[in-house]
Scaffold this active site. Sequence first.
Site, PDB file in Angstrom:
ATOM      1  N   LYS A 170       0.836  -1.197   0.000  1.00 46.05           N
ATOM      2  CA  LYS A 170       0.000   0.000   0.000  1.00 46.05           C
ATOM      3  C   LYS A 170       0.876   1.254   0.000  1.00 46.05           C
ATOM      4  O   LYS A 170       1.485   1.603   1.006  1.00 46.05           O
ATOM      5  CB  LYS A 170      -0.903   0.038   1.249  1.00 46.05           C
ATOM      6  CG  LYS A 170      -1.940   1.133   1.137  1.00 46.05           C
ATOM      7  CD  LYS A 170      -2.359   1.696   2.478  1.00 46.05           C
ATOM      8  CE  LYS A 170      -1.745   3.018   2.819  1.00 46.05           C
ATOM      9  NZ  LYS A 170      -1.883   4.120   1.883  1.00 46.05           N
ATOM     10  N   GLY A 223       6.631   5.806   8.125  1.00 49.52           N
ATOM     11  CA  GLY A 223       5.745   6.964   8.171  1.00 49.52           C
ATOM     12  C   GLY A 223       5.933   7.693   9.481  1.00 49.52           C
ATOM     13  O   GLY A 223       7.001   7.617  10.099  1.00 49.52           O
ATOM     14  N   SER A 224       4.878   8.375   9.925  1.00 47.53           N
ATOM     15  CA  SER A 224       5.021   9.222  11.117  1.00 47.53           C
ATOM     16  C   SER A 224       4.877   8.418  12.404  1.00 47.53           C
ATOM     17  O   SER A 224       4.328   7.305  12.401  1.00 47.53           O
ATOM     18  CB  SER A 224       3.960  10.315  11.067  1.00 47.53           C
ATOM     19  OG  SER A 224       2.690   9.704  11.089  1.00 47.53           O
ATOM     20  N   GLY A 228       2.583   5.117  13.296  1.00 49.84           N
ATOM     21  CA  GLY A 228       3.347   3.933  13.716  1.00 49.84           C
ATOM     22  C   GLY A 228       2.840   3.383  15.041  1.00 49.84           C
ATOM     23  O   GLY A 228       2.677   2.171  15.203  1.00 49.84           O
ATOM     24  N   GLU A 247       9.502   2.284  10.791  1.00 49.29           N
ATOM     25  CA  GLU A 247      10.515   3.324  10.589  1.00 49.29           C
ATOM     26  C   GLU A 247       9.775   4.659  10.615  1.00 49.29           C
ATOM     27  O   GLU A 247       8.875   4.875   9.794  1.00 49.29           O
ATOM     28  CB  GLU A 247      11.211   3.148   9.236  1.00 49.29           C
ATOM     29  CG  GLU A 247      12.255   2.059   9.235  1.00 49.29           C
ATOM     30  CD  GLU A 247      13.388   2.284  10.225  1.00 49.29           C
ATOM     31  OE1 GLU A 247      13.638   3.446  10.609  1.00 49.29           O
ATOM     32  OE2 GLU A 247      13.997   1.289  10.631  1.00 49.29           O
ATOM     33  N   CYS A 281      13.264  11.870   6.311  1.00 45.94           N
ATOM     34  CA  CYS A 281      13.283  11.494   7.730  1.00 45.94           C
ATOM     35  C   CYS A 281      14.661  11.731   8.319  1.00 45.94           C
ATOM     36  O   CYS A 281      14.806  11.937   9.513  1.00 45.94           O
ATOM     37  CB  CYS A 281      12.881  10.039   7.890  1.00 45.94           C
ATOM     38  SG  CYS A 281      13.823   8.960   6.818  1.00 45.94           S
ATOM     39  N   GLN A 328       0.952  20.044   4.140  1.00 48.84           N
ATOM     40  CA  GLN A 328       2.342  20.085   4.617  1.00 48.84           C
ATOM     41  C   GLN A 328       2.851  21.531   4.628  1.00 48.84           C
ATOM     42  O   GLN A 328       3.549  21.944   5.549  1.00 48.84           O
ATOM     43  CB  GLN A 328       3.223  19.191   3.738  1.00 48.84           C
ATOM     44  CG  GLN A 328       4.668  19.098   4.200  1.00 48.84           C
ATOM     45  CD  GLN A 328       4.848  18.510   5.599  1.00 48.84           C
ATOM     46  OE1 GLN A 328       4.340  17.440   5.891  1.00 48.84           O
ATOM     47  NE2 GLN A 328       5.544  19.232   6.482  1.00 48.84           N
TER      48      GLN A 328
END
Length: 491
Positions: A170, A223-224, A228, A247, A281, A328
């Site tokens: 996904k 992701g964030s 997570g 991560e 990141c 963003q």
Amino acid sequence: MTKNYIAGEWLPAAEASPNINPSNTNDIVGEYARASAIETERAIAAAFDAFPAWSRSTIQARHDTLKAVGDEILARKHELGHLLSREEGKTLPEGIGEVARAGQIFQFFAGECLRGAGEKLPSVRPSVEAEVTREPVGVIGLITPWNFPIAIPAWKIAPALAYGNTVVFKPAELVPGSAHALAEIIIRAGVPTGVFNLVMGRGAVVGEAMLSSSKVSAISFTGSVPTGRNIARTCITSGPMKKLQLEMGGKNPMVVLDDADLKLAVECAVNSAFFSTGQRCTASSRLIVTNGIHDRFVAAMQERMQGLVIDDALKAGTDVGPVVDQSQLDQDLKYISIGQAEGAKLVAGGKLLKCEAPGFYLAPALLTEVSNQMRVAREEIFGPVATVIRAKDYDEALELANDTLFGLSSGICTTSLKYASHFKRNAEAGMVMVNLPTAGVDYHVPFGGRKASSYGSREQGRYAQEFYTTVKTAYTFDGNGPYVHKANPKV
Ligand code: NAD
């Protein structure tokens, strides 16, 4: 409508979403299918059914498939890089570089297919042998963010397939184009039906369906932190517990010491904080600078930032492309205001820019007089916004660098071997950079962090096998001599 790939077929969906070019919001890259939970369950069922045969396929077959994927990606890196930069907004050279990296990752894991290893050990018991082998895990759900639209999918899909797992992938909603192109290449390379499935759509629908399925054995997510944490909760509290690899975010420090090469330090800082529009990141958003060089460093940063070209990601000569989308951009602007309200000084950038086409253009921002306790120094902003934090000496700089929830990447610019070595040993981060930007890593060595930045084992390189395989220990009594029941009474 660009379709999902489920159980060996390209399928449309009831809903679609537009993929908008952030450099020119009038340019729609395409309409991409949005899968439902039921369609996701079909993909999971297909991956589940395909697992027994794929997990027993020859290592030569898997090698050849992954090599073909890597070769095609590399041969088409300019075209795919163009698509990537058009949908995500990083500059064309950055887009092409990311695509090349994805190709190299597939080639690396093609090689890894042929290097599977186990151990055979003597037992502590007579006439018994112990074997330690690695087996594939099962169906793996892969959930990826928007900021590396092809490299992150590649560094999850390649090891998943190499070690004999089947995949439901996904991608992030904002960047389905690169994911779709990658899926076409994987399918053309000849993966059997069900082994690889592409399910585009919303996290709350497609992602949640993957998390709650008992047929999915493991989830690898990038992701964030909030997403997570949610994923971990769902995977552990429902059904059979899933193997997890998360991560997440960063608030990466880059320390600049008095003895640093100023020009190099400024290049490292500008690259770390602003390239890829600060949307990495591993980007550095905390520049921790010791007193003796602080003012010269800030002045040199201001001068260097004036020379940055912020423009359409696809235009030759652009240094920094647009922010990925309106929300963003709002977040970046909000944090610049929060920083100023907390007492920070905006000494460069931070303003919206008008370019030829309508897009989300923001001049990279530098905030000084920042304390490590301010929100701009503690929370991930994920845009071209950097803070400068003053430190009195190396010891204080190291303390500030480590004083954070995160622990992904940590950098230092110094000409002192003593401080560089001490920093490498004492930085609380998964990756440490000396006289290099905090972002920009190799593909054959482990990638990942500590604290809230990462959970589970490392990605990339040989270390990827830790997540994408499960270890089995087998004991065999070979019948040479009597079976001794109480040879090891403690066990
Ligand atoms: P995000 O957490 O919003 O989304 C990531 C993915 O999770 C997307 O595919 C999204 O659809 C999906 N998702 C959202 N809700 C979900 C749910 N309830 N269940 C299952 N899936 C769900 O992150 P983002 O905005 O796409 O990416 C930016 C973040 O990614 C930043 O925090 C950045 O630091 C981080 N990141 C980390 C690394 C790393 O390797 N550590 C690399 C790149 C980006």
